[in-house]
Enzyme design. Structure first.
Site, PDB file in Angstrom:
ATOM      1  N   GLU A 125       0.836  -1.220   0.000  1.00  0.00           N
ATOM      2  CA  GLU A 125       0.000   0.000   0.000  1.00  0.00           C
ATOM      3  C   GLU A 125       0.863   1.260   0.000  1.00  0.00           C
ATOM      4  O   GLU A 125       0.728   2.144   0.847  1.00  0.00           O
ATOM      5  CB  GLU A 125      -0.983  -0.018   1.180  1.00  0.00           C
ATOM      6  CG  GLU A 125      -1.992  -1.145   1.063  1.00  0.00           C
ATOM      7  CD  GLU A 125      -3.135  -1.080   2.078  1.00  0.00           C
ATOM      8  OE1 GLU A 125      -2.912  -0.575   3.192  1.00  0.00           O
ATOM      9  OE2 GLU A 125      -4.237  -1.541   1.753  1.00  0.00           O
ATOM     10  N   GLU A 129      -5.926  -7.410  -1.738  1.00  0.00           N
ATOM     11  CA  GLU A 129      -6.519  -7.500  -0.396  1.00  0.00           C
ATOM     12  C   GLU A 129      -7.987  -7.157  -0.498  1.00  0.00           C
ATOM     13  O   GLU A 129      -8.348  -6.124  -1.074  1.00  0.00           O
ATOM     14  CB  GLU A 129      -5.884  -6.489   0.580  1.00  0.00           C
ATOM     15  CG  GLU A 129      -4.492  -6.816   1.030  1.00  0.00           C
ATOM     16  CD  GLU A 129      -3.991  -5.824   2.091  1.00  0.00           C
ATOM     17  OE1 GLU A 129      -4.826  -5.166   2.748  1.00  0.00           O
ATOM     18  OE2 GLU A 129      -2.765  -5.720   2.250  1.00  0.00           O
TER      19      GLU A 129
END
Ligand code: CA
Length: 648
Positions: A187, A284
């Protein structure tokens, strides 16, 4: 004694073998009849992954996982049997303090990744290695540099990152782990490894990518970003291209609760494929199967409503969320897969916070331990604790697989069963104290295929008399629709049929002024100290005698048959002789009035008009007539808080 032990162990092993050792011929054949799964047309080799990075710390904490036959079973086997073909694992550089106490979150260093990788490989699943390049969690909120790299200049840090990546992957290679993909950062929305300048971030990413290509030339190199709803993906991808990063997959987090719509996700990722010819995936995702918590540590999502963000908090709702994400990715131009995040991060115990905390601290099985404060004192160091996603797991709190885990297999074949009501949406109703309380006969339900339908509902008995006599109040009424609970939030209110009754919009709205005396000032004024409620009121003022002579009124339409009343408040001064009254006209005829006056500053007077009989279709006009002689120096005043409503 020793012999007895051996016999026991042998029996235990045999039992385990019979439960766990056999390979199911056709797992789908024994799938439940209850889960509704539509068939998806997934491309060959579509990644159906799960990230179970915390699993070893959970097992060390005493958590046991069970297979579809109800017997204890290696979770990796259960996952493989359920159609999972990829295991993702996060890698932190050094998630331990100087005494060897783990920071938690699975204490995932490379050694843990090797253990997880070996078990994934044993059951035929590939490994997706997720380097955070941090000693603990890296996400859009923080990208902290590993402690041992913190004083390094960028060149030195890039070399360290290259060596760390290479050595870590070589450990996996040595253990014959089937590494299919490696992530350079987690991320990394504009930051990584303590760097926030793209030129530096890219220098690090390029070093990582180079190491992957050298050790696992067949593995894909992925980058990972979050927040598709932010519209920033093209900016990120353009930076990667500008600095010529060698990578294959542009991966995104997608949590339906926070990350916008699936349509937007598809648009954002297709755009990356169009412009940069990259493969894309959701690396995710997760959704809750229940609203409550099971490990005495609060969860990231925990609403009480039955339906949240279109999906019910149920096993089927969770499955539908996964199906929709897979479906969307499979329809992308180069969508290669979906990875579910931490489906096994369940509670380490059923008894108490204290018992669980001892295990989280000892084995790192909570999201963070107190030891993490040496590295991350403001977040982990303050809010350490257990699992924040136990209600989003694909295993229940005792370790048994949920039906939703079967979607990884069932999307290939579909499993069409009779539609049932999965959950009933909350219903909201406002009812005037003077009206009959009529509860809706139908409510909206989310069906097992996630469609939305109206269904009949039976509410608990209500006592209308009591509801009305209690005045303005809110109630929660329960009911049942197709066996599911329905909830109605009823507000007993006093309607006000006037537009802008408190002048709080700051403009006239439907109010009109008919000025017969040419007053100097007639307007909406913003001054809370001169208002009866709120900030605004209607203001009038004039210097000349007899010039205050106006009507302030508005028309009200679409009323039902009934007896109504009107009230409005006024204050002011220097009025001399007054003729002030509220009035109501029905179809242009004044039918009733109520007198009042003005006296001095902040002495509010209410004018009330009662017994106004209205038939449906009538045009009603409510107003106040203000006429002051002004005692030779004019008059002034304020008007506020009008109400037109059924008469009690
Ligand atoms: Ca929890």
């Amino acid at each position: 004694m020793k012999k007895f032990m051996v016999i026991l162990v042998t029996i235990a092993m045999l039992l385990t073998m019979s439960a766990c050792g056999k390979k199911y011929e056709n797992p789908i054949a024994q799938s439940s009849e209850t889960l509704y799964v539509r068939k998806l047309d997934l491309p060959e080799g579509f990644i159906k992954g799960v990230d179970i990075s915390s699993v070893i710390s959970l097992e060390n904490s005493g958590v046991r996982f069970y297979g579809w036959d109800g017997n204890e079973c290696d979770i990796f086997q259960t996952l493989a049997e359920s159609g999972v073909n990829y295991i993702r694992v996060r890698v932190w550089n050094n998630p331990f303090d100087e005494n060897g106490n783990g920071f938690g979150g699975g204490n995932n260093d490379i050694n843990t990744a090797v253990e997880i990788g070996k078990r994934a490989t044993k059951y035929g699943m590939k490994l997706l290695v997720d380097f955070h390049y941090s000693d603990f969690w890296a996400d859009p909120g923080k990208q902290m540099v590993p402690t041992s790299w913190k004083d390094m200049e960028i060149e030195e840090k890039a070399e360290a990152l290259y060596q760390f990546t290479k050595e870590s992957l070589e450990l996996l290679k040595k253990e014959k782990v089937d590494v299919g993909m490696v992530q350079i950062g987690n991320e990394t929305n504009g930051a990584m490894c303590g760097e926030t300048i793209w030129a530096k971030i890219l220098k690090l990413m390029i070093s990582g990518s180079k190491a992957v290509r050298e050790v696992f030339p067949k593995a894909k190199v992925a980058v990972h970003f979050a927040n598709p709803e932010s519209g920033s993906y093209e900016t990120y991808a353009s930076k990667l291209a500008y600095y010529a990063l060698d990578y294959d997959v542009f991966a995104s987090s997608y949590y339906p609760y926070w990350h916008g719509t699936l349509d937007n996700l598809k648009k954002e990722l297709d755009n990356i494929t169009d412009k940069y010819d990259k493969e894309v995936m959701v690396i995710e995702t997760s959704y809750a199967y229940r609203g409550d918590d099971t490990d005495f540590f609060g969860n990231t999502i925990s609403d009480e409503s039955a339906v949240v963000k279109n999906y019910p908090y149920s096993v089927q709702g969770q499955a539908n969320s996964i199906i929709d994400v897979m479906d969307t990715v499979s329809q992308m131009k180069k969508g290669i897969g979906v990875c579910y995040w931490e489906p096994a991060w369940i509670t380490v115990g059923q008894n108490s916070y204290d018992e669980n905390k001892a295990l989280w601290e000892k084995y790192g099985s909570g999201w963070a331990s107190s030891y993490a404060k040496v590295y991350d004192k403001n977040d982990a160091g303050r809010y350490f604790g257990g699992s924040a996603v136990d209600n989003q797991a694909l295993f229940d709190e005792k370790g048994y697989p949920l039906e939703s885990l079967k979607v990884f297999n069932l999307v290939d074949t579909g499993n069409i069963v009779e539609l049932t009501v999965e959950a009933v949406e909350d219903t909201y109703l406002s009812c005037d104290l003077n009206e009959k309380v009529v509860l809706p006969e139908k409510v909206y339900a989310i069906m097992s295929d996630n469609s939305r339908q109206e269904v009949s509902v039976k509410w608990e008995d209500i006592n209308e008399e009591e509801l009305r006599s209690n005045g303005v109040k809110k109630y929660t009424i329960h009911g049942e629709a197709n066996g599911k609970q329905a909830v109605l939030y009823l507000s007993m209110i006093k309607f006000n049929f006037l537009d802008n009754p408190y002048f709080d919009t700051g403009d006239m709205g439907k109010w009109k002024v008919i000025d017969n005396g040419k007053a100097d000032e007639l307007y909406i004024e913003k001054k809370s100290t001169d208002s009866l409620s709120g900030e605004y009121h209607f203001h009038f003022c004039s210097a000349m005698a007899n010039s205050v002579n106006f009507d302030l009124e508005q028309d009200v339409e679409n009323l039902k048959d009934g007896t109504y009343c009107f009230e409005i408040s006024i204050m002011g001064g220097d009025a001399g002789n007054t003729n002030i009254y509220a009035y109501v006209k029905v179809n242009g005829e004044t039918v009733a009035t109520g007198n009042t006056t003005i006296t001095s500053y902040n002495e509010w007077h209410k004018a009330t008009v009662n017994d106004v009989n209205v038939k449906a279709g009538d045009k009603v006009t409510c107003g106040i007539h203000v006429e002051c002689s002004g005692a030779n120096k004019g008059a002034w005043g304020k008007i506020d808080d009008a109400l037109f409503n059924y008469q009690d």
